[in-house]
Design a protein around this motif. Structure first.
Motif, mmCIF file in Angstrom:
data_model
loop_
_atom_site.group_PDB
_atom_site.id
_atom_site.type_symbol
_atom_site.label_atom_id
_atom_site.label_comp_id
_atom_site.label_asym_id
_atom_site.label_seq_id
_atom_site.Cartn_x
_atom_site.Cartn_y
_atom_site.Cartn_z
ATOM 1 N N LYS A 131 15.168 15.039 -9.611
ATOM 2 C CA LYS A 131 14.501 16.131 -8.860
ATOM 3 C C LYS A 131 13.124 15.671 -8.381
ATOM 4 O O LYS A 131 12.751 15.893 -7.213
ATOM 5 C CB LYS A 131 14.373 17.338 -9.782
ATOM 6 N N ALA A 132 12.400 14.999 -9.273
ATOM 7 C CA ALA A 132 11.053 14.541 -8.916
ATOM 8 C C ALA A 132 11.128 13.513 -7.786
ATOM 9 O O ALA A 132 10.331 13.561 -6.834
ATOM 10 C CB ALA A 132 10.370 13.939 -10.138
ATOM 11 N N VAL A 133 12.094 12.621 -7.885
ATOM 12 C CA VAL A 133 12.220 11.588 -6.846
ATOM 13 C C VAL A 133 12.505 12.244 -5.489
ATOM 14 O O VAL A 133 11.909 11.880 -4.460
ATOM 15 C CB VAL A 133 13.330 10.577 -7.223
ATOM 16 N N ASP A 178 0.829 -1.200 0.000
ATOM 17 C CA ASP A 178 0.000 0.000 0.000
ATOM 18 C C ASP A 178 0.873 1.263 0.000
ATOM 19 O O ASP A 178 0.659 2.194 0.770
ATOM 20 C CB ASP A 178 -0.947 -0.006 1.224
ATOM 21 N N ARG A 179 1.898 1.228 -0.852
ATOM 22 C CA ARG A 179 2.792 2.383 -0.923
ATOM 23 C C ARG A 179 3.048 2.760 -2.388
ATOM 24 O O ARG A 179 2.954 1.924 -3.285
ATOM 25 C CB ARG A 179 4.129 2.057 -0.239
ATOM 26 N N ILE A 180 3.377 3.995 -2.587
ATOM 27 C CA ILE A 180 3.757 4.481 -3.919
ATOM 28 C C ILE A 180 5.153 3.976 -4.229
ATOM 29 O O ILE A 180 6.041 3.981 -3.357
ATOM 30 C CB ILE A 180 3.750 6.019 -3.970
ATOM 31 N N VAL A 181 5.325 3.547 -5.471
ATOM 32 C CA VAL A 181 6.625 3.032 -5.886
ATOM 33 C C VAL A 181 7.120 3.898 -7.049
ATOM 34 O O VAL A 181 6.347 4.246 -7.939
ATOM 35 C CB VAL A 181 6.499 1.569 -6.359
ATOM 36 N N ILE A 182 8.401 4.205 -7.001
ATOM 37 C CA ILE A 182 8.960 4.965 -8.131
ATOM 38 C C ILE A 182 10.311 4.382 -8.499
ATOM 39 O O ILE A 182 11.120 4.067 -7.635
ATOM 40 C CB ILE A 182 9.071 6.473 -7.788
ATOM 41 N N ASP A 183 10.498 4.231 -9.813
ATOM 42 C CA ASP A 183 11.773 3.705 -10.303
ATOM 43 C C ASP A 183 12.462 4.844 -11.051
ATOM 44 O O ASP A 183 12.006 5.244 -12.130
ATOM 45 C CB ASP A 183 11.514 2.518 -11.232
ATOM 46 N N PRO A 184 13.542 5.397 -10.533
ATOM 47 C CA PRO A 184 14.186 6.560 -11.177
ATOM 48 C C PRO A 184 14.608 6.290 -12.612
ATOM 49 O O PRO A 184 14.546 7.196 -13.455
ATOM 50 C CB PRO A 184 15.396 6.838 -10.280
ATOM 51 N N ASP A 220 7.864 7.773 4.269
ATOM 52 C CA ASP A 220 7.952 6.307 4.215
ATOM 53 C C ASP A 220 6.835 5.680 3.396
ATOM 54 O O ASP A 220 6.754 4.460 3.276
ATOM 55 C CB ASP A 220 7.950 5.724 5.637
ATOM 56 N N LYS A 221 5.953 6.489 2.851
ATOM 57 C CA LYS A 221 4.925 5.917 1.976
ATOM 58 C C LYS A 221 5.445 5.758 0.557
ATOM 59 O O LYS A 221 4.695 5.363 -0.350
ATOM 60 C CB LYS A 221 3.685 6.826 1.968
ATOM 61 N N LEU A 222 6.691 6.073 0.342
ATOM 62 C CA LEU A 222 7.281 5.956 -0.988
ATOM 63 C C LEU A 222 8.376 4.891 -0.984
ATOM 64 O O LEU A 222 9.206 4.857 -0.080
ATOM 65 C CB LEU A 222 7.895 7.300 -1.416
ATOM 66 N N VAL A 223 8.359 4.077 -1.995
ATOM 67 C CA VAL A 223 9.431 3.107 -2.186
ATOM 68 C C VAL A 223 10.183 3.509 -3.447
ATOM 69 O O VAL A 223 9.584 3.603 -4.516
ATOM 70 C CB VAL A 223 8.867 1.673 -2.351
ATOM 71 N N VAL A 224 11.477 3.811 -3.304
ATOM 72 C CA VAL A 224 12.293 4.153 -4.475
ATOM 73 C C VAL A 224 13.095 2.908 -4.843
ATOM 74 O O VAL A 224 13.833 2.372 -4.026
ATOM 75 C CB VAL A 224 13.240 5.323 -4.164
ATOM 76 N N LYS A 225 12.898 2.497 -6.070
ATOM 77 C CA LYS A 225 13.603 1.268 -6.503
ATOM 78 C C LYS A 225 15.048 1.573 -6.867
ATOM 79 O O LYS A 225 15.333 2.635 -7.414
ATOM 80 C CB LYS A 225 12.880 0.669 -7.694
ATOM 81 N N LEU A 244 8.439 16.954 -15.311
ATOM 82 C CA LEU A 244 8.251 16.609 -16.727
ATOM 83 C C LEU A 244 8.260 17.865 -17.601
ATOM 84 O O LEU A 244 8.888 17.889 -18.662
ATOM 85 C CB LEU A 244 6.929 15.857 -16.893
ATOM 86 N N ALA A 245 7.589 18.903 -17.139
ATOM 87 C CA ALA A 245 7.531 20.154 -17.919
ATOM 88 C C ALA A 245 8.925 20.731 -18.099
ATOM 89 O O ALA A 245 9.257 21.246 -19.172
ATOM 90 C CB ALA A 245 6.613 21.159 -17.233
ATOM 91 N N GLN A 246 9.737 20.653 -17.048
ATOM 92 C CA GLN A 246 11.109 21.169 -17.170
ATOM 93 C C GLN A 246 11.904 20.365 -18.190
ATOM 94 O O GLN A 246 12.720 20.923 -18.926
ATOM 95 C CB GLN A 246 11.799 21.152 -15.807
#
Lengths: 504, 908
Positions: free
Chosen positions: A488-490, A270-276, A499-504, A472-474
């Motif tokens: 920058k977004a990460v 139940d967390r947001i995941v982001i892969d840079p 802690d609700k974000l998981v960075v891969k 994205l706009a930048q």
């Protein structure tokens, strides 16, 4: 005073007063007018013909005039292709055995914010409807507020609910309960203009095979880009008209992110995941579309003019000015509705506009559909509606899942059916588009799951979107490289989500 | 009733020949401006048939024609989508709004292309709204419409364009400010609307309500400002609101609706049209009220540029920088159309005109129909010189079907007046060259066309004209001698003039050389012929000029030095009294005035104006002052001083102020040439008195102005000449209180002897002493009578045998009296009938009964009158006229020759 002056006064003043009085009353939230669904049915007559049971034209009037019957009140946000939202329960009520049950329906043709406000005002006055239409956001809000009742018992008591795709239950489960009866869901797809491909040298067979190529991963995002370049070079389309995004920029980014294999939500944690890395690739792809003049820079504009942008975007795509574009399934219903008269409606769309899964970015990966928000019927609590008709409402909603009734809305609204039942076994004539999209259902990725679940506990989605779209706009403007923009977004997401974000 | 031209011609006039349009509007609606808006017409005017016809022809027929064209393209050609008809209707509505609120003429011109253009844009088979927004159609159409309105109005009201630069700058800035205010207001409303929509605060039908509401308020304001009639504004704005509401309603557009295809085009073009019209009309109306029409149309035109930022805010797809630049560029091009259009059309017009000229040269019979097809006759906007037009005019002016005066008048006030000047000059030169003898030279002066053109040619032609006049005077001379004498002067003048022409590098001067040479030849031949004739006859020279004032420097003007000295003394004095040169008729007043320039110091410039004729016959003050200025200019020109002209039209509104300003200019010009005093000599002031008496001119205005000049213009001195004293006219004496009278009386004896015996150097005629005395006695040295008798004497002597010709005797004098009475009958009759009353006539008749030297006793004279009072009155009047004198108790006639007249005329 001359005769002319007298006539001016006599004619002008009453006319102006009439106009003003009409809007004056509307402005004070008097009950909006009934939506004339008969006219809608007539406008969509080619499609209506495929429906085995034509809509009774006297439905609403007969219901309200029977004194001995139980009358349920339904309020929906419905217009255009989604007109049927207001009438499925009406038809369903007619199918139920005794005691007689009728549904009085009000279809509100207004923006979603105004619709929500209308419902809340009615509830606050103790005169809410028995049944209402709701999206995931409303379910979360109204559920927390105690306006709507949990439907676990209702669902358990009616066998008809067993036909519903389990995913649709899971995405709206909150606080251990189910809150809505699924009405429809939909997905984001890829559309393309067939005549342009033909002019580009593609044979009809090749064009017909494109969806399959995408499905098996032979045609990917890079091919999309390449074809668009060729069409522009051949002067078949204007620069900037090669690949157009979904009308919602955040949805579009998610599609590309997903196409590169990204996953934005982990339901298990139940967390947001982001892969840079994938984030960088998605940024780079979109930036590339702009740099190569395959997409208009106007899509990077802010949201204040979204309505105009959308109608113009749709106008251009339907007119065949764009080669590829991403869009929702229900967009097509709107096209059919708006272009029925001048372009021929469904046959024109079948002939000129192809539909396919969203191509994958990676070799060997299949294409996919990206689910959009689902719609639900909710039953209001006794406190909210002022009446104890929840059980009857449950029965009516179960009856709306009868395929012959349910499919009216699915076909006309351009949605995915919420039923697991194979429509081929039904005696209902299904339009080609509905069949094609139904066949794509195995490739559905549940985007709506992310939003539905997330909305329940996260009220900072606007900030989250602003971080992604800002970076994205930048990148689009060339102010930052895609990798820097992604980093920058990460970083900003980490600050926002913790802690609700998981960075891969 | 004025006959209205066809629709095509009306439109052509609006665009190309505004003077014809102005003339038409002036004829059918004199109280309306040429660029009038229908909104500004009072209701009563709507019932006038001529105006109704005008509106029908300008609006209905073009509307019908363009509708037919679009329909044809849609249904027959299949080139346009049927939706083009909606575009046509939208264009027609925009145009009609312009015709109604801004200018009928501008609306009519817009109607030529606006409905078709919009119909064409929206009727493209695959046209979508995005194409309109990303393409160039909207900025170009907006700029084209606005600039057209500005161009047409500027064209029809050129007076607006005469503003000075700083005025223009001021109005321009005002226009910009008003535009900014309107644009910001609209933008604010729009942003509020969009925000409210995002916040879902708007009701279902808000677009229809909003746009019809904005239309109602905006157009209502415009109408009430323009028409100043509340009911007119209410009617107009209600119609607008209903049309807008109906249009939006018909297409079922609500904010929650997502229209597509042509519904979207309708909605967006309706929105854009409302915004555009308000952006033009609001600044136009405000700026027009504040700073005039030019500022209004400029503000409106520039105001429409604000549509691009507004659309940029509304529509994310809108290519704002690109559209704005296109809009700015197109608007700038449109606003400067009057400057560059002539250059654009020039080559085409030149080609057309060349073709026309060739055609006329090949087929002259076509000229009657075709000559007005030359662009000079229908394109007044072409300010560049049309190549070959002068030649064309020369070709056409010789044709029998053309009235030359009309031909030249048609172009004389326009930008092609140069060609009229050139053509007239060429025609004049040809006339000069075509003269075959002195008679034709004398007659040509009246026929010259280009005397009044500004430029190097006019002075040269005037010189020819003066020479022609001199030749005419020469031909009037009875004696061959005088003719020859005057022709010698003409010959000298011509030789000098020809030399000047030869030296000049001016092409006009070179063109005139052959004519001058030709004239020299004619004059030289005539002189030779006259010389031969005179030599054969041994004719006595007759230098006497009888009855014609000596306006030139001639030897026979003798004496009067004492008078000129007196005048000079007066002019030197610290006071500035007006002078009155008083003397009997034919006493030489006019000759003296014209000769003052040679008699007075050069620092004094006499400007002689004859008040008889145009000056005193003017119908109003403007006319009087105009003719007075012309007289002063002509007199100065004879002294080689060029004064600025004073156009008559400039005197119409405020004649005396304008004349006063002109006098300042005159002072500046003359004093700039090292002169100190301007002597304004007004001859025959009695003519002015007659005009005052007849109330043609205002006493206070005219005499007050003259008195003002005397009192406040120290450089100007006034000299009046006449045969009456101011005392004889009450009003003159009261205005010109300090006037100094200079009495011009008979010549001194030595002056008279010089005139008789030595009018020329080596004069061959001599007089016996008796003859000289007889002559002096008979005339009492009256200059006119001396010349009259001498002239008759020489004519008689020339008829006598050569041996008797060179000496005059008493018998000769006696013999010519009868001739003199006959030739001078006008002079004598004037005295008898006009200068003296019946009692004077009675007395002179009585005196005529006696020899002149004897006179008549007072007692006998007294018998002619009932009482002493009548006697004294008669004697006084005649004495004042210097006709009688009294010695002791005897009354004598001062001019014995006059008694001869009374002897031969019966008593009435």
């Amino acid at each position: 005073m001359s005769v002319i002056r007298l006539w001016t006064l006599l004619v002008s003043v009453p006319l102006l007063l009439m106009l003003l009085s009409r809007h004056y009353t509307t402005a004070h939230y008097e009950p909006p007018t009934w939506l004339n669904c008969d006219q809608m049915a007539q406008a969509l007559s080619p499609v209506m013909a495929s429906v085995p049971q034509p809509l009774p034209t006297t439905t609403t009037t007969t219901i309200t005039t029977t004194i001995t019957t139980t009358t349920l009140q339904l309020v929906t946000h419905a217009y255009g292709g989604d007109c049927w939202r207001a009438y499925l329960p009406v038809l369903a009520a007619e199918q139920l055995p005794d005691p007689p049950l009728h549904v009085e329906t009000r279809a509100l043709q207004m923006l979603s914010g105004a619709y929500r406000r209308e419902i809340v005002r009615a509830i606050a006055a103790g005169s809410g409807p028995d049944i209402a239409f709701a999206g995931p956001r409303e379910i979360a809000t109204w559920g927390k507020a105690g306006y709507i009742m949990p439907l676990d018992d209702c669902i358990a008591s009616e066998p008809a609910f067993a036909q519903v795709d389990p995913q649709l239950w899971s995405v709206q489960r909150w606080d251990g309960h189910l809150w809505g009866v699924p009405l429809h869901w939909g997905a984001h797809l890829l559309y393309y203009h067939k005549p342009t491909l033909q002019r580009l040298g593609w044979s009809p067979a090749q064009i017909a095979a494109l969806p399959e190529q995408i499905r098996v991963g032979e045609f990917r995002l890079a091919d999309l880009e390449l074809l668009a370049q060729q069409a522009i070079a051949a002067d078949l389309i204007q620069p900037g008209f090669g690949v157009w995004p979904d009308e919602n920029r955040f949805d579009f980014w998610q599609l590309i992110y997903s196409s590169y294999g990204g996953d934005f939500y982990d339901p298990t944690q139940d967390r947001i995941v982001i892969d840079p890395v994938i984030l960088t690739e998605s940024f780079a792809y979109i930036q590339q579309l702009l740099a190569e003049d395959l997409m208009l820079r106007a899509f990077a504009s802010n949201e204040i003019d979204a309505w105009v942008n959308n109608v113009l975007r749709r106008d251009a795509t339907v007119a065949g000015q764009v080669l590829f574009w991403f869009g929702r399934m229900d967009d097509r219903a709107e096209w059919r509705y708006n272009y029925a008269e001048e372009r021929g409606g469904e046959p024109y769309l079948d002939e000129t506009i192809g539909v396919a899964l969203i191509p994958a970015a990676q070799p060997g990966q299949p294409g996919f559909m990206w689910s959009s928000l689902a719609g639900y019927y909710v039953i209001l609590t006794q406190e909210a509606s002022g009446r104890a008709l929840q059980q009857q409402a449950c029965g009516v909603l179960a009856a709306t899942l009868q395929p012959e009734i349910h499919l009216r809305h699915i076909i006309h609204g351009g949605h995915l059916s919420v039923l697991t039942q194979d429509t081929a076994s039904l005696s209902v004539e299904i339009p080609a588009f509905t069949e094609q999209t139904a066949a794509m259902r195995p490739y559905l990725r549940s985007g709506s799951q992310i939003q539905s679940q997330f909305f329940l506990w996260f009220d900072q989605d606007a900030q989250l979107q602003a971080i992604i779209l800002g970076a994205l706009a930048q990148a689009e403007r060339g102010e930052l490289s895609p990798s820097t923009a992604a980093a920058k977004a990460v970083a900003e997401l980490e600050r926002l989500l913790g802690d609700k974000l998981v960075v891969k | 009733m004025t006959t209205l031209p066809s629709t095509g011609r009306l439109l052509a006039w609006i665009l190309l020949k505004p003077s014809a349009w102005r003339e038409l509007i002036g004829a059918i609606a004199p109280d309306v401006k040429p660029e009038f808006a229908l909104l500004a017409l009072p209701v009563a005017r709507w019932r006038e048939r001529a105006l109704q016809q005008l509106v029908y022809r300008l609006l209905l027929w073009p509307l019908f024609g363009s509708g037919l064209l679009i329909s044809g393209l849609v249904w027959q050609g299949g080139w346009l989508h049927p939706f083009a008809l909606w575009g046509w209707a939208l264009g027609a509505c925009i145009t009609l709004v312009f015709a109604y609120t801004v200018s009928l003429a501008a609306g009519a011109v817009l109607l030529l292309f606006a409905p078709i253009l919009i119909g064409w844009i929206v009727g493209q088979p695959n046209g979508v709204m995005l194409d309109l927004l990303l393409g160039t159609e909207i900025p170009l159409a907006v700029a084209l419409f606005s600039a057209t309105v500005h161009y047409v109005i500027g064209n029809l009201s050129p007076r607006q364009l005469t503003y000075r630069l700083f005025q223009r700058l001021g109005t321009f800035m005002l226009g910009i400010l008003v535009t900014l205010l309107v644009a910001l207001g609209l933008l604010g409303l729009l942003v509020y609307l969009i925000d409210a929509r995002q916040a879902s605060q708007l009701v279902v039908s808000t677009p229809a309500l909003y746009f019809s509401g904005v239309g109602f308020v905006g157009f209502g304001l415009i109408a009430i400002w323009r028409a100043k009639q509340w009911w007119h504004a209410l009617l107009f704005s209600t119609i607008i609101a209903l049309v807008l509401y109906g249009a939006f309603g018909a297409f079922g557009v609500a904010f929650s609706d997502n229209p597509g295809g042509y519904r979207l085009v309708v909605v967006d073009l309706l929105n854009i049209s409302v915004i555009y019209l308000l952006l033009f009309l609001l600044p136009f109306t405000l700026a027009e009220r504040i700073a005039g029409l030019w500022a209004g149309t400029l503000a409106g035109t520039i105001g429409t540029l604000a549509i691009h930022p507004i659309l940029g805010v509304m529509i994310g797809f809108y290519a704002l920088p690109q559209q704005l630049w296109i809009g700015v560029a197109a608007t700038a091009i449109g606003l400067t159309a009057s400057l560059w259009l002539p250059y654009f059309f020039y080559p085409w017009e030149a080609a057309w005109n060349t073709l026309l000229q060739r055609l006329l040269e090949e087929y002259p019979r076509l000229g009657k129909e075709l000559w007005t097809w030359h662009t000079a006759f229908w394109d007044e906007t072409q300010h560049l010189p049309l190549w070959g037009l002068d030649q064309f005019l020369l070709t056409v002016s010789g044709q029998p079907f053309v009235v030359r005066a009309d031909l030249f008048a048609a172009l004389a006030q326009g930008p092609q007046r140069w060609a009229v000047a050139e053509a007239q000059i060429e025609l004049d030169v040809r006339q000069l060259e075509a003269c075959r003898d002195l008679t034709e030279i004398a007659a040509v002066a009246e026929k010259l066309l280009a005397l009044d053109w500004v430029g190097s040619m006019s002075p040269l032609l005037r010189h020819f004209s003066v020479i022609g006049n001199d030749v005419a005077v020469t031909l009037e001379q009875v004696s061959f001698y005088n003719r020859r004498l005057l022709l010698l002067v003409v010959q000298q003048d011509l030789a000098k003039f020809a030399l000047e022409l030869t030296r000049s590098v001016d092409p006009h001067a070179q063109r005139l050389q052959p004519a001058a040479a030709h004239w020299q030849q004619i004059v030289t031949t005539a002189i030779a012929d006259l010389a031969n004739t005179a030599q054969f006859q041994h004719e006595l020279p007759n230098p006497y000029v009888v009855g014609v004032p000596l306006t030139r420097h001639q030897e026979i003007f003798v004496g009067r030095r004492d008078v000129s000295v007196r005048i000079e003394q007066f002019l030197r004095g610290p006071d500035q009294p007006p002078l009155l040169l008083y003397g009997q008729r034919r006493m030489g007043k006019t000759s003296l005035l014209y000769n003052l320039r040679w008699m007075l110091p050069t620092r004094i410039v006499p400007l002689v104006v004859d008040l008889e004729g145009p000056v005193s016959l003017g119908k109003d003050h403007a006319s009087f002052l105009y003719n007075l200025s012309r007289g002063m200019i002509a007199s100065a020109r004879q002294q080689s001083i060029a004064l600025n002209s004073l156009p008559q039209q400039e005197l119409v509104s405020d004649p005396f102020t304008r004349f006063d300003v002109w006098l300042d200019e005159v002072e500046g010009t003359i004093l700039g040439q090292n002169r100190t005093t301007i002597l304004l000599a007004l001859d025959e002031f009695e003519a002015l008195e007659r005009a005052l008496h007849a109330k043609l001119l205002g006493e206070e205005a005219i005499l007050g102005t003259l008195r003002h000049m005397i009192q406040h213009r120290s450089r100007f001195k006034l000299l009046f000449a006449g045969s009456h004293t101011f005392g004889e006219f009450q009003r003159w004496s009261s205005y010109l209180i300090n006037a100094q009278t200079i009495h011009l009386t008979y010549l001194q004896r030595d002056e008279a002897c010089q005139l008789i015996e030595r009018p020329l150097v080596d004069f061959p005629l001599s007089y016996t002493a008796d003859a000289l005395d007889a002559l002096l006695t008979l005339t009492n040295r009256h200059p006119y009578l001396v010349q009259l008798l001498c002239s008759e004497l020489i004519m008689m002597k020339n008829e006598q045998p050569y041996a008797q010709r060179n000496q005059a005797t008493v018998a000769d004098i006696s013999a010519v009296i009868a001739y003199a009475l006959e030739r001078g009958s006008q002079f004598f009759a004037d005295i008898e009938l006009h200068q003296i009353d019946p009692s004077g006539r009675t007395l002179l008749h009585r005196l005529a009964e006696y020899p002149a030297h004897q006179g008549c006793t007072l007692d006998e004279v007294a018998t002619l009158y009932p009482d002493t009072m009548h006697l004294q009155q008669a004697l006084g009047n005649l004495a004042q006229r210097e006709l009688i004198t009294q010695k002791a108790r005897t009354v004598y006639c001062q001019i014995p020759l006059l008694l001869h007249w009374f002897r031969k005329t019966p008593i009435a």
